[in-house]
Write a protein that holds these residues in place. Structure first.
Motif, PDB file in Angstrom:
ATOM      1  N   UNK A 148      23.980 -23.157 -10.616  1.00 44.28           N
ATOM      2  CA  UNK A 148      24.518 -25.615 -10.625  1.00 44.28           C
ATOM      3  C   UNK A 148      23.999 -26.319 -12.374  1.00 44.28           C
ATOM      4  N   UNK A 149      25.072 -26.895 -12.278  1.00 45.28           N
ATOM      5  CA  UNK A 149      24.800 -27.989 -13.718  1.00 45.28           C
ATOM      6  C   UNK A 149      24.173 -29.203 -12.427  1.00 45.28           C
ATOM      7  N   UNK A 150      23.104 -29.605 -13.607  1.00 43.91           N
ATOM      8  CA  UNK A 150      22.404 -30.182 -12.918  1.00 43.91           C
ATOM      9  C   UNK A 150      21.412 -31.426 -14.211  1.00 43.91           C
ATOM     10  N   UNK A 151      21.709 -32.742 -13.440  1.00 42.01           N
ATOM     11  CA  UNK A 151      21.168 -33.552 -14.618  1.00 42.01           C
ATOM     12  C   UNK A 151      20.124 -34.033 -13.706  1.00 42.01           C
ATOM     13  N   UNK A 152      18.852 -34.191 -14.089  1.00 43.43           N
ATOM     14  CA  UNK A 152      17.203 -34.334 -13.431  1.00 43.43           C
ATOM     15  C   UNK A 152      16.933 -35.238 -14.386  1.00 43.43           C
ATOM     16  N   UNK A 200      15.932 -38.037 -19.064  1.00 42.63           N
ATOM     17  CA  UNK A 200      17.407 -36.520 -18.336  1.00 42.63           C
ATOM     18  C   UNK A 200      17.219 -34.940 -19.329  1.00 42.63           C
ATOM     19  N   UNK A 201      17.412 -34.776 -17.807  1.00 49.69           N
ATOM     20  CA  UNK A 201      17.126 -33.174 -18.673  1.00 49.69           C
ATOM     21  C   UNK A 201      18.512 -32.558 -17.838  1.00 49.69           C
ATOM     22  N   UNK A 202      19.938 -32.472 -18.272  1.00 50.38           N
ATOM     23  CA  UNK A 202      21.400 -31.819 -17.979  1.00 50.38           C
ATOM     24  C   UNK A 202      21.386 -30.787 -18.296  1.00 50.38           C
TER      25      UNK A 202
END
Length: 752
Positions: free
Chosen positions: A414-418, A445-447
């Motif tokens: 998965x490509x995510x930004x948390x 933010x964690x891309x």
């Protein structure tokens, strides 16, 4: 072996059966949940039934136990009423005197002796009741030697509280209704109650007296017409039990009593040990939950941010843009009905696995696994307590963006930004974190690209993590035939919004500002009621400063407000501004216009210096249409002049206004709400004429444009979807090389 010690042994065995019953229920918890989950999945039941296997087992056993007890209570009430309706006190003085002697011989205190009764509807004497037991005699009882034995026998029942003992055996049997041993113990226990009384009656008697008592028991068989109820103590019994009782009566010595005492002592010790060990284990588990626990103990971090982790991701087949959303949309309604991300009942191994209630929503495993990865280098004990003590998946991260990059439910990337609230400014942050400040709050933010795999049903484990941008580029190079243009690049807010040079707050009903580096706050001479007041029937709609209605940076500090015919029972509040005047070193208030009393939105913009600025208001809203009016000042806000629109005047009546910004003293933009494509008005002569900006390669669903800004020397504009705000969600970013006449799609970006 005497009946007294047998009674002790049966009671201890019954207690152990009940303990085994509890132990059995705890052992079947996992199995019951597992197979019931399989049934629910097969039958496509709503989620409310999931994870209820053990609950159903407990409920089922309790239901049967409750049913047995309910039947008992009904029968007891009927039997008691029947006995009460037919009894009458014994009046024969001789019989009462014999009863008193029997009570004294049995050891019943005088104050505890009750009136004895006779009944024409009972064939044998028996004891009825628990708290206040009474003795019921049949009408055939006469004053003779046999009568003395009968009365003594029943008085011993009262003295030994045998009705309570029988009730105890019955309740234990009701609890362990599925266990044949419970029925066996209950049967032999009732028999040994009578044997114990018989042995007490004939104690010290000779063989002839014992034989006479045995004959009395045999004669009683002919008179039996009642069942042996659990809530009474009968003199008589069945023929088989009677044979056992007669053998016990005729046996004068008890050669196995010592063995019985030893067995009773052993069972008592065993029972105490079981209770203490079970209770001790429960207390130990309770203390262990309270004591510091490190779930990371003995586990290493998965391979992350390495070439090996990236290659493992690239080995999976790429997924299309909407693959995950299409997959979950096809799931049955029961899957969607499940609430929350709570831990499933399947056991996980170590910190790198999480169980999901919504097992097919495997994307929900990403965020909690990343949190556990972040916690490895932080406070492992504190993180373990949060994870173990929540009862649900503990996950303080907010998912800003998520897209299936490769794989499927079995194994996926998965490509995510948390997003994580950053409470400790001094704490060390990960190298891949992008920090952003919003007022007094900070966020990380964690891309990322996150690699997960199904370990078992509903359980997913973390295999690796890499940077999102690097991973997307690697997939683009490895699979050039696939389009990854929909994956946004994470960006923060524009520089003029993240670093304004001033801080703004509302404190105790006042508006205050402070320049970075100053220690004192300055109060702006305007009330919050005035700042939050607009026309257009917006009473109470504003609870904070309206977006775009103020500018507070190194160029200008100004706030626009008003624009209503009347408010608070007072006269109308004209459109006004309060601004900081460098020449006087304080705030000034000026009126922009009194001609508009139904204002919905206000925008101000001073693009280059503190002297030249613009104010745009929207007025006269009807459904989704309104009029836009532009004002200009050239003296820093002291005086304002409405712009006389020539060319493009018809464009000033349109759908709802979304944003306004001037990028130079002449060039400005007004963006309009549109559901089909970006709608942007542009002026290059300070608001005297307006034209529609042109957009090439328009992105489907991205139609809400916001004011453009300069970034990295280029003029850019972000266009979002209708469901997202100005600074949130994915935006289609366009750039212009002719100061906004035409726009070209550049990329997708994620803004927060």
């Amino acid at each position: 072996m005497s009946g007294k010690w047998k009674k002790v042994i049966w009671a201890l065995l019954m207690i152990q059966l009940c303990l085994l019953h509890v132990f059995f229920l705890k052992k079947v918890e996992y199995i019951a949940d597992y197979y019931w989950y399989k049934v629910c999945v097969r039958l496509n039941l709503p989620y409310i039934f999931y994870n209820r296997g053990f609950d159903l087992v407990v409920l089922g056993t309790c239901f049967f136990s409750g049913g047995i007890i309910l039947v008992f209570l009904i029968c007891y009430r009927r039997f008691r009423n029947r006995c009460i309706n037919s009894l009458y006190p014994v009046r024969e003085a001789g019989l009462v005197e014999r009863y008193e002697k029997a009570c004294a011989r049995a050891g019943i205190e005088k104050e505890s002796r009750k009136v004895i009764y006779k009944s024409g509807r009972t064939a044998m004497p028996f004891v009825l009741g628990f708290f206040k037991p009474i003795l019921l005699l049949p009408e055939w009882v006469k004053e003779d030697r046999a009568c003395d034995m009968l009365l003594f026998h029943e008085c011993v029942h009262i003295r030994h509280r045998d009705t309570w003992y029988k009730l105890f055996l019955f309740l234990c049997r009701a609890v362990c209704w599925y266990n044949p041993l419970a029925y066996l113990i209950c049967c032999v226990g009732r028999r040994d109650i009578e044997i114990d009384c018989d042995e007490t009656v004939v104690r010290g008697c000779g063989r002839e007296e014992r034989a006479a008592y045995g004959q009395l028991l045999i004669d009683s068989l002919k008179r039996v017409g009642e069942k042996n109820y659990a809530y009474s103590a009968f003199f008589s019994a069945s023929a088989r039990e009677m044979q056992t009782r007669i053998r016990a009566i005729m046996e004068e010595k008890r050669p196995y009593d010592l063995l019985a005492k030893a067995a009773a002592a052993l069972l008592l010790t065993e029972t105490v040990l079981i209770i203490s060990l079970t209770g001790g284990r429960t207390l130990q588990e309770h203390h262990e939950e309270k004591a510091p626990v490190n779930i990371y103990e003995g586990y290493e971090k998965p391979e992350c941010f390495t070439d090996g982790a990236l290659e493992a991701m690239l080995a999976l087949p790429p997924a299309k843009e909407d693959a995950y959303s299409r997959e979950v949309q096809r799931l049955p309604e029961s899957e969607w009905e499940r609430s929350g991300n709570g831990e499933h009942f399947f056991e996980t191994q170590g910190p790198w696995q999480v169980g999901l209630r919504r097992s097919r929503f495997y994307g929900e495993s990403v965020s909690p696994l990343v949190y556990r990865y972040l916690s490895y280098d932080r406070d492992q004990t504190a993180a373990s307590e949060r994870i173990l003590g929540s009862g649900e998946i503990y996950d303080p991260l907010e998912t800003s963006y998520q897209r299936l990059l490769a794989g499927n439910q079995k194994e996926a990337v998965f490509a995510v930004v948390l997003k994580e609230y950053w409470s400790d400014a001094e704490a060390k942050r990960p190298d891949f974190a992008k920090m952003e400040k919003s007022g007094d709050d900070a966020y990380a933010y964690y891309p990322l690209a996150v690699h997960v795999r199904m370990a078992q049903d509903s359980v997913y484990e973390l295999l690796g993590i890499c940077g999102m941008d690097e991973t997307v580029e690697a997939f683009r190079s490895r699979y050039p035939e696939n389009d990854y243009g929909d994956i946004p690049r994470f960006v923060g807010k524009p520089a003029f919004e993240t670093e304004p040079g001033f801080r703004v707050r509302t404190s105790e009903g006042s508006l205050e500002i402070k320049e970075d580096g100053d220690r004192e706050w300055m109060t702006v001479p305007v009330t919050l009621e005035e700042l939050f007041t607009r026309g257009d029937e917006m009473d109470g709609a504003l609870t904070r400063l309206q977006d775009g209605s103020w500018q507070c940076d190194k160029v200008k500090q100004i706030f626009a407000y008003g624009g209503c015919g009347s408010y608070g029972g007072r006269a109308g509040l004209p459109v006004s501004v309060v601004y900081y005047d460098e020449s006087t070193g304080g705030f000034r208030i000026s009126t922009v216009t009194e001609d508009y009393g139904s204002v919905r939105r206000l925008f101000v913009s001073f693009p280059e210096n503190e002297k030249v600025g613009y104010l745009v208001l929207t007025d006269g809203r009807t459904m989704w249409q309104e009029e836009t009016v532009c004002f200009v000042t050239e003296d820093g806000g002291k005086s304002w002049m409405e712009c006389e629109v020539g060319e493009g005047k018809e464009l000033m009546a349109h759908s709802l206004t979304m944003d306004m910004r001037f990028v130079t003293n002449e060039i400005g933009f007004i963006t309009i709400r549109d559901s089909a494509e970006p709608d942007v008005l542009r002026t290059e002569d300070g608001g005297r004429s307006w034209h529609i900006a042109e957009f090439g390669e328009k992105q489907e669903y991205y139609s809400i444009a916001y004011g453009p800004f300069f970034e990295g020397g280029a003029l850019v504009i972000d266009v979002g979807e209708e469901d997202y705000g100005k600074n949130g969600g994915v935006k289609a970013r366009y750039t212009s090389d002719d100061l906004g006449k035409t726009w070209v799609f550049e990329e997708f970006v994620l803004k927060q």
